[in-house]
Design an enzyme around this catalytic site. Structure first.
Site, PDB file in Angstrom:
ATOM      1  N   LYS A   9      78.343  20.637  21.791  1.00 12.34           N
ATOM      2  CA  LYS A   9      79.790  20.558  21.592  1.00 12.34           C
ATOM      3  C   LYS A   9      80.151  19.774  20.320  1.00 12.34           C
ATOM      4  CE  LYS A   9      80.911  21.106  26.502  1.00 12.34           C
ATOM      5  NZ  LYS A   9      81.742  20.615  27.634  1.00 12.34           N
ATOM      6  N   TYR A  49      86.869  29.433  28.402  1.00 15.98           N
ATOM      7  CA  TYR A  49      87.183  28.530  29.526  1.00 15.98           C
ATOM      8  C   TYR A  49      88.279  29.098  30.422  1.00 15.98           C
ATOM      9  CZ  TYR A  49      84.134  24.730  27.961  1.00 15.98           C
ATOM     10  OH  TYR A  49      83.040  23.952  27.647  1.00 15.98           O
ATOM     11  N   PHE A  57      93.477  19.754  32.428  1.00 12.38           N
ATOM     12  CA  PHE A  57      92.734  19.393  31.213  1.00 12.38           C
ATOM     13  C   PHE A  57      92.488  20.577  30.288  1.00 12.38           C
ATOM     14  CE2 PHE A  57      89.537  20.107  34.622  1.00 12.38           C
ATOM     15  CZ  PHE A  57      88.774  21.120  34.050  1.00 12.38           C
ATOM     16  N   ARG A  85      70.867  22.812  33.372  1.00 11.48           N
ATOM     17  CA  ARG A  85      71.903  21.960  33.991  1.00 11.48           C
ATOM     18  C   ARG A  85      71.321  20.607  34.381  1.00 11.48           C
ATOM     19  NH1 ARG A  85      77.302  23.882  34.470  1.00 11.48           N
ATOM     20  NH2 ARG A  85      77.543  21.918  35.547  1.00 11.48           N
ATOM     21  N   ARG A 102      73.757  14.065  29.051  1.00 19.55           N
ATOM     22  CA  ARG A 102      75.125  13.554  29.164  1.00 19.55           C
ATOM     23  C   ARG A 102      75.135  12.050  29.414  1.00 19.55           C
ATOM     24  NH1 ARG A 102      77.621  18.740  32.468  1.00 19.55           N
ATOM     25  NH2 ARG A 102      78.629  19.761  30.696  1.00 19.55           N
ATOM     26  N   ASN A 112      81.430  15.559  26.608  1.00 19.99           N
ATOM     27  CA  ASN A 112      80.192  15.415  27.389  1.00 19.99           C
ATOM     28  C   ASN A 112      79.006  16.170  26.772  1.00 19.99           C
ATOM     29  OD1 ASN A 112      80.942  17.972  28.023  1.00 19.99           O
ATOM     30  ND2 ASN A 112      81.075  17.666  30.240  1.00 19.99           N
ATOM     31  N   HIS A 115      77.323  22.223  26.892  1.00 21.10           N
ATOM     32  CA  HIS A 115      77.728  23.179  27.928  1.00 21.10           C
ATOM     33  C   HIS A 115      76.496  23.903  28.448  1.00 21.10           C
ATOM     34  CE1 HIS A 115      79.717  26.550  29.953  1.00 21.10           C
ATOM     35  NE2 HIS A 115      78.780  27.304  29.380  1.00 21.10           N
ATOM     36  N   GLU A 126      78.539  34.892  29.279  1.00 21.04           N
ATOM     37  CA  GLU A 126      78.672  33.967  28.149  1.00 21.04           C
ATOM     38  C   GLU A 126      77.733  34.359  27.003  1.00 21.04           C
ATOM     39  OE1 GLU A 126      80.083  30.208  30.957  1.00 21.04           O
ATOM     40  OE2 GLU A 126      78.140  30.087  29.965  1.00 21.04           O
TER      41      GLU A 126
HETATM   42  P1  DAT Z   1      80.466  21.743  33.415  1.00 21.46           P
HETATM   43  O1  DAT Z   1      80.647  21.678  31.926  1.00 21.46           O
HETATM   44  O2  DAT Z   1      79.550  20.658  33.912  1.00 21.46           O
HETATM   45  O3  DAT Z   1      80.069  23.112  33.910  1.00 21.46           O
HETATM   46  P2  DAT Z   1      83.136  22.325  34.439  1.00 21.46           P
HETATM   47  O4  DAT Z   1      82.771  23.758  34.339  1.00 21.46           O
HETATM   48  O5  DAT Z   1      83.682  21.827  35.747  1.00 21.46           O
HETATM   49  O6  DAT Z   1      81.877  21.381  34.073  1.00 21.46           O
HETATM   50  O7  DAT Z   1      84.203  21.948  33.330  1.00 21.46           O
HETATM   51  C1  DAT Z   1      84.092  22.517  32.043  1.00 21.46           C
HETATM   52  C2  DAT Z   1      84.422  21.461  31.031  1.00 21.46           C
HETATM   53  O8  DAT Z   1      85.767  21.033  31.181  1.00 21.46           O
HETATM   54  C3  DAT Z   1      83.592  20.176  31.145  1.00 21.46           C
HETATM   55  O9  DAT Z   1      82.353  20.269  30.507  1.00 21.46           O
HETATM   56  C4  DAT Z   1      84.497  19.178  30.496  1.00 21.46           C
HETATM   57  C5  DAT Z   1      85.879  19.643  30.887  1.00 21.46           C
HETATM   58  N1  DAT Z   1      86.351  18.938  32.088  1.00 21.46           N
HETATM   59  C6  DAT Z   1      85.971  19.135  33.373  1.00 21.46           C
HETATM   60  N2  DAT Z   1      86.605  18.312  34.212  1.00 21.46           N
HETATM   61  C7  DAT Z   1      87.420  17.548  33.431  1.00 21.46           C
HETATM   62  C8  DAT Z   1      88.351  16.495  33.693  1.00 21.46           C
HETATM   63  N3  DAT Z   1      88.577  16.058  34.929  1.00 21.46           N
HETATM   64  N4  DAT Z   1      89.000  15.958  32.631  1.00 21.46           N
HETATM   65  C9  DAT Z   1      88.787  16.394  31.373  1.00 21.46           C
HETATM   66  N5  DAT Z   1      87.932  17.392  31.051  1.00 21.46           N
HETATM   67  C10 DAT Z   1      87.252  17.956  32.065  1.00 21.46           C
HETATM   68 MG    MG Z   2      81.083  24.878  34.015  1.00 20.34          MG
END
Ligand code: DAT
Ligand code: MG
Length: 138
Positions: A9, A49, A57, A85, A102, A112, A115, A126
């Site tokens: 990222k 996304y 968010f 992961r 992370r 973080n 991805h 993807e």
């Molecule tokens: P991951 O990236 O572990 O698959 P996710 O799919 O739930 O997690 O979310 C996608 C991305 O969105 C994540 O990498 C960062 C952002 N994100 C998730 N939860 C968040 C939150 N509570 N506040 C801010 N950004 C968030």
């Molecule tokens: Mg995800």
């Protein structure tokens, strides 16, 4: 053999962490079968996304993901999706296990570092979104 999609990222590319992350990927036994540096457009970030569109968010996430170049990858190996992961760790760096990407490099739940796809269907989607078949060199 399974494939997964990965992104280094913007904050990680900006901080010069790409090499460290690629090193961890290769050390884990996962093979990098495609790699490109790109700057995501707003439209692409929102499409990528889309599943999070209703989340509070979402807009900030898309701002962040378009804030600078990213490195996109396809990783291949046995159990590649869960393996990647595991290497990444939990979404929020403060909940991530010791020794994960992370945990070691993450700033907060948004910044973080990386991805990773979460299932075979999303991995296939993807990968196809970013890489034509001819750019995947196993
Ligand atoms: P991951 O990236 O572990 O698959 P996710 O799919 O739930 O997690 O979310 C996608 C991305 O969105 C994540 O990498 C960062 C952002 N994100 C998730 N939860 C968040 C939150 N509570 N506040 C801010 N950004 C968030
Ligand atoms: Mg995800």
């Amino acid at each position: 053999m399974e494939r997964t999609f990965a992104i280094v990222k913007p904050d990680a590319v900006r901080r010069g962490l790409t090499g460290d992350i690629l090193k961890r990927i290769e050390a884990s036994g996962l093979k990098i079968v495609a790699l490109r540096k790109i700057h995501l457009s707003r439209v692409d970030a929102e499409k990528f996304y889309d599943v999070h569109r209703a989340r509070p968010f979402f807009s900030g996430l898309c701002d962040y993901m378009t804030s600078g170049p990213v490195v996109i990858l396809v990783l291949q190996g046995e159990g590649a999706i869960s393996k990647w992961r595991q290497l990444m760790g939990a979404t929020d760096p403060k909940n991530a296990d010791t020794g994960t990407i992370r945990k070691d490099f993450g700033i907060d739940v948004e910044k973080n570092v990386t991805h990773g796809s979460d299932a075979p269907e999303t991995a296939a989607q993807e990968i196809a979104f970013f890489f034509p078949a001819r750019e995947i060199l196993a």
